[in-house]
Design a protein around this motif. Structure first.
Motif, short mmCIF file in Angstrom:
data_model
loop_
_atom_site.label_atom_id
_atom_site.label_comp_id
_atom_site.label_asym_id
_atom_site.label_seq_id
_atom_site.Cartn_x
_atom_site.Cartn_y
_atom_site.Cartn_z
N ASN A 58 0.96 -1.18 -0.02
CA ASN A 58 0.03 0.29 -0.15
C ASN A 58 0.86 1.20 0.05
O ASN A 58 0.47 2.13 -0.67
N PHE A 59 1.71 1.35 0.66
CA PHE A 59 2.81 2.49 0.93
C PHE A 59 4.08 2.52 0.20
O PHE A 59 4.84 3.31 0.49
N GLY A 60 4.14 1.77 -1.03
CA GLY A 60 5.22 1.59 -2.06
C GLY A 60 5.84 0.23 -1.96
O GLY A 60 5.29 -0.54 -1.00
N GLU A 133 4.72 10.65 3.38
CA GLU A 133 3.90 10.94 2.37
C GLU A 133 4.60 11.08 1.09
O GLU A 133 4.03 10.73 -0.19
N GLN A 134 5.55 12.11 1.10
CA GLN A 134 6.51 12.34 -0.12
C GLN A 134 6.92 10.98 -0.70
O GLN A 134 7.15 10.67 -1.77
N LEU A 135 7.50 9.99 0.38
CA LEU A 135 8.09 8.69 -0.15
C LEU A 135 7.01 7.79 -0.95
O LEU A 135 7.41 7.21 -2.03
N VAL A 136 5.91 7.89 -0.34
CA VAL A 136 4.94 7.18 -0.87
C VAL A 136 4.29 7.89 -2.26
O VAL A 136 4.61 6.96 -3.18
N ASP A 137 4.38 8.83 -2.38
CA ASP A 137 3.97 9.52 -3.76
C ASP A 137 5.17 9.29 -4.85
O ASP A 137 5.02 8.81 -5.86
N ASP A 142 5.11 4.15 -12.02
CA ASP A 142 4.37 3.01 -12.87
C ASP A 142 4.69 1.64 -12.57
O ASP A 142 3.65 0.78 -12.85
N ALA A 143 5.79 1.12 -12.14
CA ALA A 143 6.00 -0.11 -11.92
C ALA A 143 5.17 -0.50 -10.74
O ALA A 143 4.79 -1.55 -10.53
N TRP A 144 5.26 0.40 -9.82
CA TRP A 144 4.33 -0.08 -8.55
C TRP A 144 2.68 -0.11 -8.88
O TRP A 144 2.41 -1.12 -8.54
N THR A 145 2.37 0.88 -9.73
CA THR A 145 0.93 0.75 -10.14
C THR A 145 0.65 -0.25 -11.04
O THR A 145 -0.29 -1.05 -10.80
N GLU A 146 1.48 -0.83 -11.87
CA GLU A 146 1.18 -2.13 -12.71
C GLU A 146 1.16 -3.36 -11.70
O GLU A 146 0.33 -4.09 -11.94
N ALA A 147 2.09 -3.45 -10.82
CA ALA A 147 2.18 -4.61 -10.08
C ALA A 147 0.90 -4.63 -8.76
O ALA A 147 0.56 -5.45 -8.42
N ALA A 148 0.48 -3.49 -8.25
CA ALA A 148 -0.82 -3.23 -7.55
C ALA A 148 -1.76 -3.66 -8.03
O ALA A 148 -2.73 -4.06 -7.17
N LYS A 149 -1.99 -3.80 -9.42
CA LYS A 149 -3.14 -4.35 -9.74
C LYS A 149 -3.34 -5.86 -9.69
O LYS A 149 -4.45 -6.36 -9.48
N LYS A 150 -2.37 -6.50 -9.36
CA LYS A 150 -2.28 -8.10 -9.10
C LYS A 150 -1.68 -8.11 -7.60
O LYS A 150 -0.52 -8.08 -7.38
N PRO A 151 -2.58 -8.63 -6.64
CA PRO A 151 -2.10 -8.67 -5.37
C PRO A 151 -1.14 -9.85 -5.32
O PRO A 151 -1.20 -10.92 -5.91
N ASP A 152 -0.11 -9.70 -4.51
CA ASP A 152 0.92 -10.94 -4.25
C ASP A 152 1.82 -10.87 -5.30
O ASP A 152 2.40 -12.16 -5.48
#
Length: 185
Positions: A58-60, A133-137, A142-152
């Protein structure tokens, strides 16, 4: 498959190096500094420093192997004996329910290349002053966003490199390095 084998010795010494320089840090800051150092090493040299498998939490990004070691240091137990064996390198305390980690020994910088030390130092300098918050942002790339679509699912090192603006030629080189790394073991 994430593409690279975790280099346990480099991962430990990279984490020790970061913490030796910071004095202490929460898990989050330590993990993000390592993520950005790995990302920039990929972009510049075609391979990560640690090879650790980053999970899109969730936080990166969170490096799985190192997270297990920190949790073992914090709790004094872990289902993986290897994590327990390595946990003695770190001390973890809770401050307002945030786990704060310190290194219990200096990094063995002979285990890190000049390029790895250079990019670890650059990541420390660039990210140590950023708040949570700055580190989360910053790490929700894009790499995080792509992987976050699929849990685990582990973050792809190719996507991590692409998120840093890595050239197409270097992406091909990274793919070859990852393939060679997988064939070593």
């Amino acid at each position: 498959m994430q593409g690279f084998n975790v280099d346990k010795n480099k991962t430990l010494n990279a984490a020790l190096y970061v913490l030796n320089n910071l004095g202490e840090a929460d898990y989050h800051k330590t993990f993000k500094i390592l993520y950005f150092a790995d990302q920039n090493h990929l972009k510049s040299y075609g391979r990560p420093i640690t090879g650790d498998a980053y999970q899109a939490m969730n936080f990166g990004p969170v490096p799985s192997f190192l997270y297990d070691i920190f949790k073992a240091a914090e709790k004094g137990s872990h289902p993986f004996q290897e994590a327990m064996d390595m946990s003695g390198l770190f001390a973890v305390r809770r401050d307002a329910n945030v786990p704060i980690v310190t290194a219990k020994q200096p990094a063995d910088v002979d285990e890190l290349s000049d390029s790895e030390i250079k990019l670890l130092s650059a990541s420390i300098e660039e990210n140590e002053g950023l708040n949570f918050e700055q580190l989360v942002d910053k790490s929700h790339d894009d790499a995080w966003t792509e992987a976050a679509k699929k849990p685990d699912i582990e973050m792809s090192y190719i996507n991590i490199a692409k998120a840093a603006g890595t050239s197409d030629d270097m992406i091909i080189y990274i793919e070859l390095n990852a393939e060679n790394d997988q064939n070593i073991f």
